[in-house]
Design a protein around this motif. Structure first.
Motif, PDB file in Angstrom:
ATOM      1  N   SER A 144       0.868  -1.177   0.053  1.00 29.20           N
ATOM      2  CA  SER A 144      -0.006  -0.052  -0.049  1.00 29.20           C
ATOM      3  C   SER A 144       0.910   1.188   0.007  1.00 29.20           C
ATOM      4  O   SER A 144       2.023   1.202   0.772  1.00 29.20           O
ATOM      5  CB  SER A 144      -0.847  -0.031   1.125  1.00 29.20           C
ATOM      6  OG  SER A 144      -1.684   1.107   1.050  1.00 29.20           O
ATOM      7  N   CYS A 145       0.599   2.232  -0.868  1.00 30.11           N
ATOM      8  CA  CYS A 145       1.238   3.319  -0.890  1.00 30.11           C
ATOM      9  C   CYS A 145       0.592   4.437  -1.692  1.00 30.11           C
ATOM     10  O   CYS A 145      -0.514   4.312  -2.097  1.00 30.11           O
ATOM     11  CB  CYS A 145       2.770   3.218  -1.657  1.00 30.11           C
ATOM     12  SG  CYS A 145       2.411   2.691  -3.614  1.00 30.11           S
ATOM     13  N   ILE A 146       1.100   5.663  -1.779  1.00 27.63           N
ATOM     14  CA  ILE A 146       0.530   6.725  -2.241  1.00 27.63           C
ATOM     15  C   ILE A 146       1.547   7.496  -3.156  1.00 27.63           C
ATOM     16  O   ILE A 146       2.988   7.528  -2.863  1.00 27.63           O
ATOM     17  CB  ILE A 146       0.376   8.139  -1.125  1.00 27.63           C
ATOM     18  CG1 ILE A 146      -0.722   7.397  -0.034  1.00 27.63           C
ATOM     19  CG2 ILE A 146       0.040   9.202  -1.853  1.00 27.63           C
ATOM     20  CD1 ILE A 146      -0.955   8.435   1.043  1.00 27.63           C
TER      21      ILE A 146
ATOM     22  N   GLN B 280      -3.729   6.777  -3.946  1.00 26.71           N
ATOM     23  CA  GLN B 280      -3.766   5.602  -3.091  1.00 26.71           C
ATOM     24  C   GLN B 280      -3.525   4.446  -4.011  1.00 26.71           C
ATOM     25  O   GLN B 280      -4.640   4.354  -4.405  1.00 26.71           O
ATOM     26  CB  GLN B 280      -4.950   5.464  -1.948  1.00 26.71           C
ATOM     27  CG  GLN B 280      -4.691   4.428  -0.902  1.00 26.71           C
ATOM     28  CD  GLN B 280      -3.586   4.672   0.121  1.00 26.71           C
ATOM     29  OE1 GLN B 280      -3.601   5.562   0.839  1.00 26.71           O
ATOM     30  NE2 GLN B 280      -2.808   3.841   0.093  1.00 26.71           N
TER      31      GLN B 280
ATOM     32  N   HIS C 275      -3.176   0.239  -3.633  1.00 29.22           N
ATOM     33  CA  HIS C 275      -3.169  -1.204  -2.989  1.00 29.22           C
ATOM     34  C   HIS C 275      -2.903  -2.288  -3.895  1.00 29.22           C
ATOM     35  O   HIS C 275      -3.391  -2.172  -4.978  1.00 29.22           O
ATOM     36  CB  HIS C 275      -4.648  -1.200  -2.053  1.00 29.22           C
ATOM     37  CG  HIS C 275      -5.148  -0.315  -1.201  1.00 29.22           C
ATOM     38  ND1 HIS C 275      -4.496  -0.250  -0.023  1.00 29.22           N
ATOM     39  CD2 HIS C 275      -5.883   0.729  -1.283  1.00 29.22           C
ATOM     40  CE1 HIS C 275      -4.858   0.540   0.672  1.00 29.22           C
ATOM     41  NE2 HIS C 275      -5.781   1.490  -0.183  1.00 29.22           N
TER      42      HIS C 275
ATOM     43  N   GLU D 123      -6.907   4.526  -6.149  1.00 26.00           N
ATOM     44  CA  GLU D 123      -7.981   5.522  -6.045  1.00 26.00           C
ATOM     45  C   GLU D 123      -7.823   6.748  -5.346  1.00 26.00           C
ATOM     46  O   GLU D 123      -6.462   7.134  -4.941  1.00 26.00           O
ATOM     47  CB  GLU D 123      -8.948   4.680  -4.696  1.00 26.00           C
ATOM     48  CG  GLU D 123      -8.227   4.561  -3.668  1.00 26.00           C
ATOM     49  CD  GLU D 123      -8.897   3.785  -2.444  1.00 26.00           C
ATOM     50  OE1 GLU D 123     -10.121   3.192  -2.911  1.00 26.00           O
ATOM     51  OE2 GLU D 123      -8.744   3.820  -1.137  1.00 26.00           O
TER      52      GLU D 123
ATOM     53  N   ILE E  68      -7.542  10.402  -3.245  1.00 27.53           N
ATOM     54  CA  ILE E  68      -7.452  10.698  -1.718  1.00 27.53           C
ATOM     55  C   ILE E  68      -7.959  11.999  -1.673  1.00 27.53           C
ATOM     56  O   ILE E  68      -7.746  12.899  -2.237  1.00 27.53           O
ATOM     57  CB  ILE E  68      -6.017  10.752  -1.341  1.00 27.53           C
ATOM     58  CG1 ILE E  68      -5.103   9.519  -1.533  1.00 27.53           C
ATOM     59  CG2 ILE E  68      -6.036  11.400   0.029  1.00 27.53           C
ATOM     60  CD1 ILE E  68      -3.908   9.345  -1.185  1.00 27.53           C
TER      61      ILE E  68
END
Length: 60
Positions: A27-29, A40, A42, A56, A58
């Motif tokens: 999971s990261c941005i 975001q 996943h 998705e 944020i």
């Protein structure tokens, strides 16, 4: 590493990122390389095979 192409949830441009297949769940941005908005990410792998990918927005 695996290159994954996807659509930015803000500007709808096609962008890509490199995924590390050695980690099962991630999971990261990441910022969109076109509009610079944060996304975001996943990811889930099963024996180095990509089984889930979600990008998705944020809400700011």
């Amino acid at each position: 590493m695996l290159e994954q192409f996807f659509q930015c949830p803000y500007c709808w441009e096609s962008i890509s990122m490199l995924l590390d297949i050695s980690q099962e769940k991630q999971s990261c941005i990441e910022d969109c390389e076109v509009c610079c908005n944060p996304i975001q990410i996943h990811v889930k792998f099963d024996n180095t095979e990509l089984v889930y990918f979600n990008a998705e927005s944020i809400e700011q």
